[in-house]
Design a protein around this motif. Structure first.
Motif, short mmCIF file in Angstrom:
data_model
loop_
_atom_site.label_atom_id
_atom_site.label_comp_id
_atom_site.label_asym_id
_atom_site.label_seq_id
_atom_site.Cartn_x
_atom_site.Cartn_y
_atom_site.Cartn_z
N PRO A 185 -8.58 11.34 9.07
CA PRO A 185 -8.14 10.59 10.24
C PRO A 185 -8.71 11.19 11.53
O PRO A 185 -9.10 12.36 11.56
CB PRO A 185 -6.61 10.75 10.21
N ASP A 237 -5.68 13.49 16.87
CA ASP A 237 -4.64 12.96 17.75
C ASP A 237 -4.61 13.81 19.03
O ASP A 237 -3.78 14.70 19.19
CB ASP A 237 -3.30 13.01 17.04
N GLU A 270 3.71 9.61 19.34
CA GLU A 270 3.58 9.76 17.88
C GLU A 270 4.15 8.56 17.15
O GLU A 270 3.66 8.18 16.08
CB GLU A 270 4.29 11.04 17.43
N ARG A 301 3.97 5.51 18.14
CA ARG A 301 3.10 4.34 18.30
C ARG A 301 1.68 4.57 17.80
O ARG A 301 0.94 3.60 17.62
CB ARG A 301 3.05 3.97 19.78
N ALA A 302 1.29 5.83 17.58
CA ALA A 302 -0.09 6.13 17.18
C ALA A 302 -0.34 5.66 15.75
O ALA A 302 0.54 5.73 14.89
CB ALA A 302 -0.36 7.63 17.30
N SER A 303 -1.56 5.17 15.51
CA SER A 303 -1.92 4.73 14.16
C SER A 303 -2.14 5.91 13.22
O SER A 303 -1.86 5.83 12.03
CB SER A 303 -3.18 3.86 14.21
N THR A 304 -2.64 7.01 13.75
CA THR A 304 -2.84 8.22 12.95
C THR A 304 -2.27 9.43 13.70
O THR A 304 -3.01 10.25 14.24
CB THR A 304 -4.34 8.44 12.66
N PRO A 342 3.59 12.38 11.69
CA PRO A 342 4.19 11.08 11.39
C PRO A 342 5.72 11.18 11.41
O PRO A 342 6.33 11.84 10.57
CB PRO A 342 3.68 10.76 9.98
N ARG A 344 7.88 9.09 10.64
CA ARG A 344 8.55 8.44 9.50
C ARG A 344 8.93 9.45 8.43
O ARG A 344 9.85 9.20 7.63
CB ARG A 344 7.64 7.37 8.90
#
Length: 465
Positions: free
Chosen positions: A187, A190, A239, A241-244, A248, A250
């Motif tokens: 990835p 960030d 974090e 909203r970021a795609s990578t 994460p 979650r």
């Protein structure tokens, strides 16, 4: 293969040696650099802060731009920074050198592990990583003794110069031996998340360290806390909203992941925050030499090196919750016992307290990391392990800052340094015991478990505690 294993182990050894060797030199630094407790806190936290905040990005850098390149770059930066530290004419220069060391370590450490993971096939990878962790872990035990000897003979700059020959050999041998590898699908970096995390935790750390001397209600300190909270809130939003993202969010939906990492923050807080004062206790409270102080702190690091290899096996048999809970309870009791040590306490009544602390934390770290890995998919095991290391480092930053602030505040109120240390050890012990209860109640998994680090399958009953 053997050459690669040797080089990666030596690189990680150098990083871990630096974690403990500095503690032995703090009393000499304080005297020769004419600094106070606040300066000593920055010497330690400037390094740990950068390692904590850049560790996850370092692994992504290695995968994306080449593991060999990032490893050798990390070695070069760490070695050059060690020279800067050794030649530092003032506390400011030393702190700047420590920041650079942290950047180098954050690149070197994950890249060394990535090199091993890429070079060894799955059946041999576990053994290689075990050797990497075991051999490099000797650096933790060697630090206090090596630091005491070097400081006693040559002064504190010698503890940084010892990295120069190691780094030079690693660079020369690495250029000849190591092959390049990378992950084309890695990835992207960030950058916003990395910058916000460093700035946010750095602002909070500044407030905690400087609050004791500047005043907790001064505009600068209140402003630093406010800025830190705003930056960390922005980090969470970015974090999410970021795609990578580098972290994460979650993953924290899994209770096992959240609880294990919360406990790991406490481990870093109590272990690093208390060990920051070990050598200072022996030198300033009991009046020993720096060499003797280094020798007397060995029970903690030796206990960790000896017991750590067995922690994963115990977790496989008895469960994450049981082993981590017992480990935290032992560590907490050991720290509480240290809170009642005084200037006239004989070493025969001190060493076992240090050993209990080491045994407790050794039993705790591997199960907590295993629990974090257990809670995610197999593809995210490396990320979970990296987050676990990061949370421990964040705890270490806060431990040095908070417990140091506690000692400083007690001294400002007229208490002795000894009384301040007793309060810090008691506070660290109380927090650790509270975490033992928290872990015992909540470190459970509801999903079907997988194997934990070390290749030992985890029975369903063990994963659930």
């Amino acid at each position: 293969m053997k050459a690669l294993l040797t080089l990666t182990c030596a690189g990680q050894f150098m990083v871990l040696l630096d974690n403990t060797i500095v503690g032995a030199a703090l009393p000499d630094m304080q005297q020769r650099l004419h600094t106070g407790l606040t300066g000593l806190q920055w010497i330690v936290d400037a390094y740990v802060l950068l390692v904590a905040m850049l560790l996850l990005s370092g692994g992504v850098f290695a995968d994306r731009f080449g593991r060999r390149r990032v490893f050798l770059t990390g070695v070069m930066v760490f070695t050059a920074a060690s020279v800067v530290c050794s030649l530092a004419p003032s506390i400011g220069w030393l702190i700047a050198g420590r920041v650079l060391q942290g950047v180098g370590a954050a690149a070197l450490s994950p890249a060394s592990l990535a090199l091993l993971a890429a070079a060894y096939p799955a059946p041999r990878r576990v053994r290689a990583i075990g050797l990497w962790a075991g051999f490099s872990g000797i650096g933790l035990a060697a630090g206090p003794l090596a630091g005491g000897i070097l400081v006693e003979a040559f002064g504190w700059p010698a503890i940084f110069l010892v990295n120069v020959p190691i780094g030079a050999v690693l660079l020369l041998a690495g250029l000849r031996v190591l092959g390049e590898s990378r992950n084309p699908s890695a990835p992207p970096i960030d950058v916003p998340g990395t910058v916000l995390s460093v700035a946010g935790v750095g602002a909070v750390t500044y407030g905690l360290i400087e609050g004791g001397s500047r005043g907790w209600t001064s505009p600068v300190i209140l402003g630093s806390f406010a800025a830190g909270l705003v930056l960390l809130a922005a980090f969470v939003v970015v974090e999410g909203r970021a795609s990578t993202p580098m972290l994460p969010l979650r993953l924290f939906h899994q209770r096992l992941f959240t609880v294990s990492n919360t406990a790991m923050v406490v481990v870093g807080f109590a272990l690093m925050g208390s060990s920051f004062f070990f050598s200072q206790f022996f030198v300033y409270v009991q009046g020993t030499s720096i060499l003797v102080a280094g020798l007397r702190t060995l029970p903690t690091s030796l206990a960790m090196v000896i017991v750590s290899p067995y922690a994963g096996r115990f977790a496989a048999r008895y469960g994450f919750r049981v082993v981590a809970g017992i480990g935290l309870a032992l560590a907490g009791l050991g720290l509480l016992a240290l809170g009642f040590v005084h200037a006239d306490t004989g070493y025969g009544n001190v060493w076992w307290r240090l050993a209990v602390v080491g045994i407790g934390f050794a039993l705790t770290m591997s199960p907590l990391t295993g629990a974090a890995i257990q809670s995610v998919s197999p593809q995210e095991g490396g990320l979970a392990s990296g987050v676990s290391s990061t949370t421990r480092q964040i705890g270490a930053v806060l431990g040095v800052a908070v417990l140091g602030a506690m000692v400083h505040t007690r001294e400002s109120g007229g208490a002795s340094f000894e009384s301040g240390l007793n309060s810090a050890f008691l506070a660290a012990g109380a927090v650790t015991l509270a975490c033992a209860v928290f872990t015992g109640l909540w470190l459970t998994a509801a999903r079907t478990p997988r194997a934990i680090p070390g290749g030992v399958p985890m029975p369903r009953s063990a994963a659930r505690g």
